[in-house]
Design an enzyme around this catalytic site. Structure first.
Site, PDB file in Angstrom:
ATOM      1  N   ARG A  90       0.818  -1.509   0.208  1.00  0.00           N
ATOM      2  CA  ARG A  90       0.034  -0.463  -0.295  1.00  0.00           C
ATOM      3  C   ARG A  90       0.630   2.222  -0.009  1.00  0.00           C
ATOM      4  O   ARG A  90       2.516   1.169   0.989  1.00  0.00           O
ATOM      5  CB  ARG A  90      -0.716   0.185   0.811  1.00  0.00           C
ATOM      6  N   ASP A 128      -2.650   6.141  12.219  1.00  0.00           N
ATOM      7  CA  ASP A 128      -3.891   5.794  12.820  1.00  0.00           C
ATOM      8  C   ASP A 128      -3.179   5.200  13.813  1.00  0.00           C
ATOM      9  O   ASP A 128      -4.293   5.388  14.893  1.00  0.00           O
ATOM     10  CB  ASP A 128      -3.442   4.579  11.841  1.00  0.00           C
ATOM     11  N   ASP A 146      -2.003  -0.277   6.900  1.00  0.00           N
ATOM     12  CA  ASP A 146      -1.268  -1.331   6.832  1.00  0.00           C
ATOM     13  C   ASP A 146      -2.002  -3.084   6.721  1.00  0.00           C
ATOM     14  O   ASP A 146      -2.887  -3.391   5.193  1.00  0.00           O
ATOM     15  CB  ASP A 146      -0.361  -1.845   6.886  1.00  0.00           C
TER      16      ASP A 146
HETATM   17  C1  GLA Z   1       4.259   2.204   9.592  1.00  0.00           C
HETATM   18  C2  GLA Z   1       3.071   1.716  10.322  1.00  0.00           C
HETATM   19  C3  GLA Z   1       1.445   2.247  10.257  1.00  0.00           C
HETATM   20  C4  GLA Z   1       1.286   3.583  10.497  1.00  0.00           C
HETATM   21  C5  GLA Z   1       2.399   4.112   9.322  1.00  0.00           C
HETATM   22  C6  GLA Z   1       2.595   5.769   9.269  1.00  0.00           C
HETATM   23  O1  GLA Z   1       3.534   2.141   8.090  1.00  0.00           O
HETATM   24  O2  GLA Z   1       2.838   0.242  10.111  1.00  0.00           O
HETATM   25  O3  GLA Z   1       0.909   1.716  11.277  1.00  0.00           O
HETATM   26  O4  GLA Z   1       1.641   4.226  11.790  1.00  0.00           O
HETATM   27  O5  GLA Z   1       4.007   4.210   9.250  1.00  0.00           O
HETATM   28  O6  GLA Z   1       1.252   6.472   9.172  1.00  0.00           O
END
Ligand code: GLA
Length: 416
Positions: free
Chosen positions: A44, A53, A192
Site C-alpha cells: 500500500r 492510525d 497497513d
Molecule cells: C507504518 C505503520 C503504520 C503507520 C505508518 C505511519 O507503516 O506500520 O501502522 O503508523 O507507519 O503512518
C-alpha cells in the site's frame, strides 16, 4: 536498482498473473508438484494521514499493484512437529518452521511474519496440515510500502483457503497486526494490514482508526496518476523512532487530558501549546493538522480537485519533516525536486519514514516523463539511483488458486 526500471503498469490482472505464474513454477521446481493453493495480498501507499492510525484519526491508504504471493501444497516430505517449509524467492532461503517456536533463534524476519500469523490462526483453531510453500513478492522490501503486511495478509488468506474457513475481515487485519507486534517487534498501527484486507481495485480507503471502519473514495479519473518513487535508502532508526513517536503522542494526550490526539481539534491548538513543552507541541500539531488534512483531501479527491489535494500532500510532507521529524534528507530532496517538475500536483513521503518511498500525484500525460526526470535529478543530487513506478489501486487480498473440490459442502464460503 536501475532507474530505467520505472514503468507504467495499469493492468492489475497482468501484474498479478505473472507473479502467480512465477510462484507456481518455482513451487513446482522446488517441491515437485503443482501447488494446490495460491494467495496474494497487496502492498500500500498512504495518500495522506501519516502517523495518524495509532492516534485514532483518519488515514487514506490505497493498495498498489504490487503483491506478496504464496503458492502452497501439502508437505511433500512431512516431518513430525513441523508446520511448514517455506522458500522465499527474493531471499533465496528455504526455512522449516517447527511447532515449537524458539524466540531466541535467529529466525529471519520474513519468516517471523508468517510464523506470527500461523500462531494467531492456531489460537482460533485454524490449523492447516503441514504444507510446503513458496513466497514471491513484487512489493519492494523495506521501502515503506508494507511488504510485511502484504506477506502477513497473504498468509492469513492462505490459512483461510487451506482450512476452508473465513475469518471476519477486521479480525483478520488485527490478527496480522498482532503477528507484527509480537513476532517482529514492530509496534505498528492497523492501517497497513487493514488496507491489504479491505483494498479496492478502484478506490482509496478512508479509514477511521478509532472505530476501525472505512468508507471508499473513488480514485478512477484517468487524467491523474499516482507515482511511487523509491529513494532506495532506509535509515536504521526507523523502528526505535516509531516507538518513540507513539510514546510522545500518548504523553501529549495524557497532559491534555484526552483519550488520544484525535480528540484535539485545530481550534484547540493554542490551548495545547500553553500546556505542552515545545517538542511535544510540535508532535501534537502534526497529528492535529494531518488528521484535518486527511479528511479535507478525501473530499478534494471526491471533487477531483487535484490542485488542492496536491497542496495538502506538500503540507503533509512539510509537517512530517519539521514537526514530526520522521523524514530524511533523501526524501526531502525527492520532494523538493518533484515540486519543480511540471505535471506534478503534489508529493510527500509515505509510510513510517526515515527513508523508503515518496508518492507523487501527477497529470497522467506527464507521468512517464516525471518519473524518469525525477530519477535523473535525484541521482544527480544525491548520487543514489531511485526507482519509480506508476500504480492504480491494487485491490485486496485474494485466493488465486485452490483445489477444484475445495468448498464442497461449504456453500457459505465466498472466496474472492
Ligand atoms: C507504518 C505503520 C503504520 C503507520 C505508518 C505511519 O507503516 O506500520 O501502522 O503508523 O507507519 O503512518
Amino acid at each position: 536498482v536501475n532507474a530505467s526500471l520505472g514503468n507504467i503498469e495499469t493492468d492489475m490482472g497482468a501484474a498479478l498473473h505473472s507473479l502467480q505464474g512465477r510462484a507456481e513454477s518455482i513451487f513446482c521446481e522446488r517441491f515437485g508438484s503443482d501447488p494446490s493453493w495460491v494467495t496474494a495480498a497487496p502492498g500500500r501507499v498512504n495518500i495522506i494521514g501519516e502517523h495518524i492510525d495509532y492516534n485514532d484519526g483518519f488515514v487514506l491508504p490505497m493498495t498498489i499493484q504490487r503483491y506478496a504471493c504464496i503458492a502452497a501444497g501439502p508437505a511433500a516430505n512431512p516431518s513430525p512437529g513441523r508446520l511448514c517449509s517455506i522458500y522465499s524467492e527474493t531471499l533465496d532461503e528455504l526455512v522449516a518452521v517447527e511447532t515449537d517456536y524458539d524466540e531466541s533463534a535467529t529466525t529471519p524476519g520474513w519468516v517471523r511474519y508468517i510464523r506470527g500469523v500461523l500462531a494467531g490462526c492456531d489460537q482460533l483453531d485454524m490449523r492447516p496440515d503441514e504444507f510446503d510453500c513458496v513466497v514471491v513478492s513484487s512489493v519492494p522490501l523495506g521501502g515503506g510500502l508494507s511488504s510485511s503486511a502484504a506477506l502477513e495478509v497473504a498468509t492469513a488468506t492462505l490459512v483461510e483457503a487451506m482450512c476452508n474457513s473465513k475469518l471476519d475481515p477486521l479480525q483478520k487485519a488485527r490478527l496480522c497486526q498482532t503477528a507484527e507486534h509480537d513476532y517482529a517487534g514492530v509496534p505498528c498501527g492497523l492501517m497497513d494490514q487493514y488496507a491489504a484486507v479491505f483494498g479496492s481495485d478502484s478506490d482509496l480507503i478512508l479509514m477511521d482508526c478509532r472505530d476501525e471502519t472505512s468508507t471508499n473514495v473513488v480514485f478512477d479519473d484517468p487524467s491523474v496518476s499516482l507515482l511511487v518513487f523509491d529513494t532506495n535508502v532506509k535509515h536504521d532508526l526507523a523502528t526505535d523512532e516509531y516507538g518513540a513517536r507513539r510514546a510522545e503522542c500518548s504523553n501529549a494526550a495524557d497532559v491534555l487530558g484526552v483519550q488520544s490526539l484525535r480528540d484535539v481539534d485545530v481550534a484547540r491548538l493554542d490551548d495545547a501549546q500553553s500546556k505542552l513543552d515545545e517538542s511535544l507541541f510540535r508532535r501534537t500539531r502534526h497529528v492535529v493538522t494531518e488528521t484535518a488534512r486527511a479528511l479535507d483531501t478525501a473530499q478534494w479527491i471526491r471533487d477531483r480537485n487535484w490542485a488542492a489535494a496536491g497542496e495538502a500532500m506538500y503540507a503533509s510532507h512539510e509537517s512530517l519533516r519539521s514537526d514530526y521529524e520522521v523524514s530524511c534528507p533523501e526524501l526531502d530532496a525527492a520532494i523538493e525536486l518533484a515540486q519543480k517538475l511540471s505535471g506534478v500536483y503534489g508529493a510527500r513521503m509515505t509510510g513510517g519514514g526515515f527513508g523508503g518511498c515518496a508518492i507523487l500525484l501527477v497529470d497522467s500525460s506527464a507521468a512517464s516523463k516525471v518519473g524518469a526526470e525525477l530519477a535523473r535529478v535525484y541521482k544527480a543530487d544525491t548520487g543514489i539511483s531511485g526507482m519509480w513506478f506508476a500504480t492504480r489501486p491494487g485491490g485486496g487480498a485474494r485466493v488465486l488458486r485452490r483445489p477444484a473440490n475445495a468448498g464442497d459442502g461449504h456453500t457459505d464460503l465466498e472466496f474472492e
